[in-house]
Design a protein around this motif. Structure first.
Motif, PDB file in Angstrom:
ATOM      1  N   VAL A  52       0.837  -1.203   0.000  1.00 19.02           N
ATOM      2  CA  VAL A  52       0.000   0.000   0.000  1.00 19.02           C
ATOM      3  C   VAL A  52       0.872   1.253   0.000  1.00 19.02           C
ATOM      4  O   VAL A  52       0.657   2.180  -0.782  1.00 19.02           O
ATOM      5  N   LEU A  53       1.872   1.286   0.874  1.00 17.27           N
ATOM      6  CA  LEU A  53       2.741   2.454   0.938  1.00 17.27           C
ATOM      7  C   LEU A  53       3.556   2.614  -0.343  1.00 17.27           C
ATOM      8  O   LEU A  53       3.958   3.725  -0.706  1.00 17.27           O
ATOM      9  N   GLY A  54       3.782   1.506  -1.047  1.00 20.89           N
ATOM     10  CA  GLY A  54       4.518   1.566  -2.312  1.00 20.89           C
ATOM     11  C   GLY A  54       3.780   2.278  -3.419  1.00 20.89           C
ATOM     12  O   GLY A  54       4.391   2.675  -4.428  1.00 20.89           O
ATOM     13  N   VAL A  55       2.460   2.481  -3.263  1.00 19.85           N
ATOM     14  CA  VAL A  55       1.703   3.250  -4.259  1.00 19.85           C
ATOM     15  C   VAL A  55       2.285   4.646  -4.415  1.00 19.85           C
ATOM     16  O   VAL A  55       2.289   5.226  -5.509  1.00 19.85           O
ATOM     17  N   GLY A  56       2.830   5.187  -3.323  1.00 22.17           N
ATOM     18  CA  GLY A  56       3.416   6.524  -3.385  1.00 22.17           C
ATOM     19  C   GLY A  56       4.612   6.614  -4.313  1.00 22.17           C
ATOM     20  O   GLY A  56       4.929   7.700  -4.816  1.00 22.17           O
ATOM     21  N   LEU A  57       5.281   5.505  -4.538  1.00 26.09           N
ATOM     22  CA  LEU A  57       6.442   5.521  -5.421  1.00 26.09           C
ATOM     23  C   LEU A  57       6.053   5.740  -6.875  1.00 26.09           C
ATOM     24  O   LEU A  57       6.914   6.050  -7.719  1.00 26.09           O
ATOM     25  N   VAL A  58       4.787   5.574  -7.175  1.00 30.29           N
ATOM     26  CA  VAL A  58       4.262   5.882  -8.508  1.00 30.29           C
ATOM     27  C   VAL A  58       3.504   7.206  -8.486  1.00 30.29           C
ATOM     28  O   VAL A  58       3.682   8.066  -9.354  1.00 30.29           O
ATOM     29  N   LEU A  59       2.671   7.386  -7.472  1.00 29.15           N
ATOM     30  CA  LEU A  59       1.798   8.563  -7.370  1.00 29.15           C
ATOM     31  C   LEU A  59       2.590   9.866  -7.296  1.00 29.15           C
ATOM     32  O   LEU A  59       2.297  10.831  -8.017  1.00 29.15           O
ATOM     33  N   LEU A  60       3.588   9.925  -6.436  1.00 34.41           N
ATOM     34  CA  LEU A  60       4.301  11.185  -6.183  1.00 34.41           C
ATOM     35  C   LEU A  60       5.178  11.613  -7.366  1.00 34.41           C
ATOM     36  O   LEU A  60       5.135  12.781  -7.765  1.00 34.41           O
ATOM     37  N   PRO A  61       5.980  10.714  -7.972  1.00 35.83           N
ATOM     38  CA  PRO A  61       6.737  11.137  -9.160  1.00 35.83           C
ATOM     39  C   PRO A  61       5.830  11.541 -10.329  1.00 35.83           C
ATOM     40  O   PRO A  61       6.163  12.454 -11.089  1.00 35.83           O
ATOM     41  N   ALA A  62       4.686  10.862 -10.462  1.00 39.06           N
ATOM     42  CA  ALA A  62       3.752  11.246 -11.529  1.00 39.06           C
ATOM     43  C   ALA A  62       3.245  12.667 -11.311  1.00 39.06           C
ATOM     44  O   ALA A  62       3.129  13.459 -12.255  1.00 39.06           O
ATOM     45  N   ALA A  63       2.946  13.013 -10.064  1.00 36.21           N
ATOM     46  CA  ALA A  63       2.516  14.376  -9.754  1.00 36.21           C
ATOM     47  C   ALA A  63       3.628  15.374 -10.025  1.00 36.21           C
ATOM     48  O   ALA A  63       3.374  16.496 -10.479  1.00 36.21           O
ATOM     49  N   ALA A  64       4.878  14.985  -9.758  1.00 35.47           N
ATOM     50  CA  ALA A  64       6.010  15.875 -10.023  1.00 35.47           C
ATOM     51  C   ALA A  64       6.137  16.181 -11.506  1.00 35.47           C
ATOM     52  O   ALA A  64       6.374  17.334 -11.901  1.00 35.47           O
ATOM     53  N   VAL A  65       5.980  15.183 -12.336  1.00 36.85           N
ATOM     54  CA  VAL A  65       6.022  15.392 -13.783  1.00 36.85           C
ATOM     55  C   VAL A  65       4.887  16.306 -14.224  1.00 36.85           C
ATOM     56  O   VAL A  65       5.057  17.195 -15.070  1.00 36.85           O
ATOM     57  N   LEU A  66       3.726  16.127 -13.619  1.00 34.83           N
ATOM     58  CA  LEU A  66       2.547  16.899 -13.995  1.00 34.83           C
ATOM     59  C   LEU A  66       2.715  18.384 -13.690  1.00 34.83           C
ATOM     60  O   LEU A  66       2.278  19.242 -14.460  1.00 34.83           O
ATOM     61  N   VAL A  67       3.356  18.712 -12.583  1.00 37.79           N
ATOM     62  CA  VAL A  67       3.354  20.089 -12.093  1.00 37.79           C
ATOM     63  C   VAL A  67       4.624  20.870 -12.432  1.00 37.79           C
ATOM     64  O   VAL A  67       4.654  22.100 -12.282  1.00 37.79           O
ATOM     65  N   ARG A  68       5.655  20.222 -12.920  1.00 43.26           N
ATOM     66  CA  ARG A  68       6.956  20.880 -13.001  1.00 43.26           C
ATOM     67  C   ARG A  68       6.983  22.081 -13.943  1.00 43.26           C
ATOM     68  O   ARG A  68       7.807  22.974 -13.794  1.00 43.26           O
TER      69      ARG A  68
END
Length: 349
Positions: free
Chosen positions: A163-179
């Motif tokens: 479950v906590l490993g979902v963040g390893l996909v979610l957070l970098p994806a958000a970084a790409v989205l907002v940069r």
């Protein structure tokens, strides 16, 4: 990238970080059982909040605010999301069911990232109509969504590291989205609409009252995001799903209340929030005493809605004064999350 698209991406990035911050909450009471200390859940929750307070204190400095805001907002937020990802790696590496030391380290790193990210993203969102309501939904509502998602995945048989490993996909994806998002004109020490010359008493009041209001509102939310979910879950035999659902309902109510009441006059919204607070507090006390699970959840949702409206009011008061004022207000909110949680084990000992 500016306008509606940039605002949406900034809100999604803030929501992703906020949602992930709630992922560990479904296991707090289990870690507490494994360590045998009533302080474990409080320390894990408070460490994240203290780290946020430290980061917000840095962002609140006018020089730091001036450097971090404006056109560079998207790139700074993206970098903070990657720092959040590093914290997620520590959380994933913590052995279940305990792993207190690595969980604590991960909570500190993710807290630092979220603490710096939140006022920066909020300052950008606050420039737009109903921007503080969107920020409130992203800051608080996403925490509720994250808690529900984590609880749901746990109920479906996912392990804690998975479950906590979902963040390893979610957070970098958000970084790409907002940069590539740029926010022109976000200022540091004071907002563009603030008067140049005001009395010191007025300045102190303008800086203090929103922070105090945020403190009071998030104090309620803090208890329902850390220690009280375990109390409510005990009514259902200690199920992690119920603990996650409790946090989720409270925070979703907090995040969504102001958006749902958006068309009403502020005076009516505040009256409804006060009524919800009174009814929720009384109902929660009665439900917990009677062992009534549904009543406890419904009352918690009412309290969350009232707290969310109050938090939005604090952001609205601070927003015209710029990033520094927002960071100080949200720092007050984080102290509200931390101090009552630390006091709870002492009060109930």
């Amino acid at each position: 990238m500016t306008g509606t698209t940039g605002t949406t991406r900034l809100a999604l990035a803030l929501a992703a970080a906020g949602a992930y911050s709630a992922f560990p909450s479904a296991w707090y009471h289990l870690v507490q059982e494994q360590t045998g200390s009533r302080w474990t859940a409080a320390v894990l929750f408070a460490a994240h909040g203290v780290a946020q307070v430290a980061a917000m204190t840095v962002v609140a400095r006018p020089r730091t605010a001036a450097r971090a805001s404006g056109a560079a907002t998207g790139r700074v937020v993206a970098a903070l999301l990657l720092l959040d990802t590093a914290g997620a790696l520590l959380l994933v590496a913590a052995p279940a069911p305990g792993g207190f030391a690595l969980l604590l380290a991960g909570r500190v790193v993710t807290g630092l990232a979220l603490g710096a990210l939140t006022p920066l993203a909020t300052a950008g969102l606050a420039r737009h109509p109903r921007g503080t309501a969107v920020a409130t939904a992203a800051v608080l509502g996403a925490v509720g969504a994250g808690a529900l998602l984590a609880g749901g995945l746990a109920a479906a048989g996912w392990t804690r590291p998975a479950v906590l490993g979902v963040g390893l996909v979610l957070l970098p994806a958000a970084a790409v989205l907002v940069r590539r998002v740029e926010v022109a004109g976000v200022v540091g020490a004071v907002g563009a609409s603030s008067p140049v010359a005001v009395s010191s008493a007025v300045r102190v009041q303008a800086a203090t009252l929103p922070a105090l209001l945020a403190f009071a509102c998030t104090g309620v939310l803090g208890l329902f995001s850390s220690t009280l979910p375990g109390v409510v879950a005990a009514l259902a035999g200690g199920a992690a799903t119920v603990a996650g659902a409790t946090t989720g309902l409270v925070m979703l109510s907090a995040g969504g209340a102001r958006l749902l009441l958006g068309g009403l006059p502020a005076r009516r919204v505040h009256a409804l929030a006060l009524a919800a607070a009174v009814a929720g507090a009384a109902g929660e006390a009665v439900a917990l005493h009677a062992g009534h699970l549904a009543g406890a959840l419904a009352s918690a949702a009412l309290l969350g809605a009232a707290a969310g409206v109050g938090f939005d009011a604090a952001l609205r008061a601070a927003a015209p004064r710029g990033l520094t004022a927002l960071a100080r207000t949200q720092r007050g909110g984080q102290l509200g999350l931390v101090l009552p949680v630390l006091a709870y084990p002492v009060v109930v000992a």
